[in-house]
Design a protein around this motif. Structure first.
Motif, PDB file in Angstrom:
ATOM      1  N   LEU A   1       0.833  -1.218   0.000  1.00 28.85           N
ATOM      2  CA  LEU A   1       0.000   0.000   0.000  1.00 28.85           C
ATOM      3  C   LEU A   1       0.862   1.259   0.000  1.00 28.85           C
ATOM      4  N   GLY A   2       1.965   1.239   0.751  1.00 31.95           N
ATOM      5  CA  GLY A   2       2.845   2.403   0.795  1.00 31.95           C
ATOM      6  C   GLY A   2       3.499   2.693  -0.545  1.00 31.95           C
ATOM      7  N   VAL A   3       4.005   1.655  -1.211  1.00 28.43           N
ATOM      8  CA  VAL A   3       4.634   1.842  -2.523  1.00 28.43           C
ATOM      9  C   VAL A   3       3.614   2.343  -3.535  1.00 28.43           C
ATOM     10  N   LEU A   4       2.430   1.770  -3.500  1.00 29.65           N
ATOM     11  CA  LEU A   4       1.378   2.209  -4.414  1.00 29.65           C
ATOM     12  C   LEU A   4       1.019   3.669  -4.171  1.00 29.65           C
ATOM     13  N   ALA A   5       0.849   4.050  -2.914  1.00 23.19           N
ATOM     14  CA  ALA A   5       0.452   5.424  -2.592  1.00 23.19           C
ATOM     15  C   ALA A   5       1.542   6.433  -2.961  1.00 23.19           C
ATOM     16  N   VAL A   6       2.797   6.117  -2.661  1.00 22.11           N
ATOM     17  CA  VAL A   6       3.879   7.054  -2.956  1.00 22.11           C
ATOM     18  C   VAL A   6       4.034   7.253  -4.463  1.00 22.11           C
ATOM     19  N   ASN A   7       4.016   6.161  -5.213  1.00 23.34           N
ATOM     20  CA  ASN A   7       4.158   6.299  -6.664  1.00 23.34           C
ATOM     21  C   ASN A   7       2.960   6.985  -7.295  1.00 23.34           C
ATOM     22  N   TRP A   8       1.775   6.726  -6.781  1.00 20.54           N
ATOM     23  CA  TRP A   8       0.587   7.416  -7.310  1.00 20.54           C
ATOM     24  C   TRP A   8       0.683   8.908  -7.027  1.00 20.54           C
ATOM     25  N   PHE A   9       1.107   9.257  -5.811  1.00 22.12           N
ATOM     26  CA  PHE A   9       1.284  10.661  -5.452  1.00 22.12           C
ATOM     27  C   PHE A   9       2.322  11.327  -6.339  1.00 22.12           C
TER      28      PHE A   9
ATOM     29  N   VAL B   1       2.071   8.606 -16.078  1.00 21.04           N
ATOM     30  CA  VAL B   1       1.469   7.285 -16.261  1.00 21.04           C
ATOM     31  C   VAL B   1       2.446   6.180 -15.875  1.00 21.04           C
ATOM     32  N   SER B   2       3.721   6.339 -16.222  1.00 29.45           N
ATOM     33  CA  SER B   2       4.692   5.304 -15.882  1.00 29.45           C
ATOM     34  C   SER B   2       4.927   5.231 -14.378  1.00 29.45           C
ATOM     35  N   SER B   3       4.878   6.355 -13.684  1.00 29.25           N
ATOM     36  CA  SER B   3       5.009   6.336 -12.229  1.00 29.25           C
ATOM     37  C   SER B   3       3.829   5.606 -11.595  1.00 29.25           C
ATOM     38  N   LYS B   4       2.635   5.902 -12.075  1.00 30.02           N
ATOM     39  CA  LYS B   4       1.445   5.223 -11.547  1.00 30.02           C
ATOM     40  C   LYS B   4       1.463   3.737 -11.891  1.00 30.02           C
ATOM     41  N   ALA B   5       1.876   3.399 -13.103  1.00 29.29           N
ATOM     42  CA  ALA B   5       1.930   1.985 -13.507  1.00 29.29           C
ATOM     43  C   ALA B   5       2.987   1.230 -12.710  1.00 29.29           C
ATOM     44  N   GLY B   6       4.125   1.863 -12.468  1.00 27.36           N
ATOM     45  CA  GLY B   6       5.158   1.231 -11.643  1.00 27.36           C
ATOM     46  C   GLY B   6       4.681   1.016 -10.222  1.00 27.36           C
TER      47      GLY B   6
END
Length: 154
Positions: free
Chosen positions: A19-27, A49-54
Motif C-alpha cells: 500500500l505504501g509503494v502504491l500510494a507514494v508512486n501514485w502521489f 502514467v509510468s510512475s502510476k503503472a510502476g
C-alpha cells in the motif's frame, strides 16, 4: 514456535509496504502531472502514467508476496514452487533497495529494508527442511523397517 508469528508479521509488513509503494508512486505521478514540466525532454504525461503503472506493478508484487506469507502462516507449511520464488525475489529486492536507500535516503530507510529482508529470510529459513506439512508425532511403538534377512546355506 516462532514460525507462524514470523509468517504473520511478514504478511502484514508486505501488505503495508504494498500500500505504501502504491500510494507514494501514485502521489508522485499526480505531482508530475500537475507540474506540467518535462525532464530532459520527456513528456510529463508519460512520466505520470509510468510512475502510476510502476506503483501499481510493485504494489501488486508486494501484495502477492504478502499473500504467500499469509498462506504460509495459515497453513503452517513451507512455501513451495512459485511462492518460494516470490519470497526469495522479495528478499533480493529488499537487499537491493536497502543498498540504494543507504546512499539516497539515509540509514533509517536502510534499517527498514534490512529488517524486512531479515524477516523474509527468517520466514524462509524456519521452514527449511520441512517437507511441506506440519510436524507429525513420531510413533515410538513402530519398529523401523529393515531389509529381510538373507537365507543361509545349509
Amino acid at each position: 514456535m516462532v514460525r507462524r508469528p514470523v509468517a504473520w508479521i511478514v504478511a502484514l509488513v508486505l501488505f503495508a509496504e504494498a500500500l505504501g509503494v502504491l500510494a507514494v508512486n501514485w502521489f508522485l505521478g499526480v505531482v508530475v502531472d500537475r507540474q506540467d514540466m518535462s525532464l530532459a525532454g520527456l513528456d510529463p504525461d508519460v512520466m505520470s502514467v509510468s510512475s502510476k503503472a510502476g506503483g501499481v506493478a510493485f504494489g501488486l508484487y508486494f501484495g502477492l508476496c504478502g499473500v504467500v506469507a499469509l498462506l504460509v502462516a495459515l497453513r503452517d507449511r513451507a512455501p513451495a514452487g512459485l511462492g518460494k520464488v516470490l519470497l526469495i525475489s522479495a528478499a533480493v529486492v529488499h537487499a537491493l533497495l536497502g543498498a540504494f536507500a543507504w546512499g539516497l535516503i539515509g540509514w533509517t530507510a536502510f534499517l527498514f529494508m534490512v529488517v524486512v529482508l531479515a524477516l523474509i529470510v527468517l520466514l524462509l529459513m524456519t521452514y527449511d527442511g520441512r517437507p511441506g506439512k506440519p510436524d507429525e508425532p513420531v510413533d515410538a511403538g513402530t519398529p523401523p523397517l529393515s531389509p529381510p534377512a538373507a537365507p543361509t546355506a545349509p
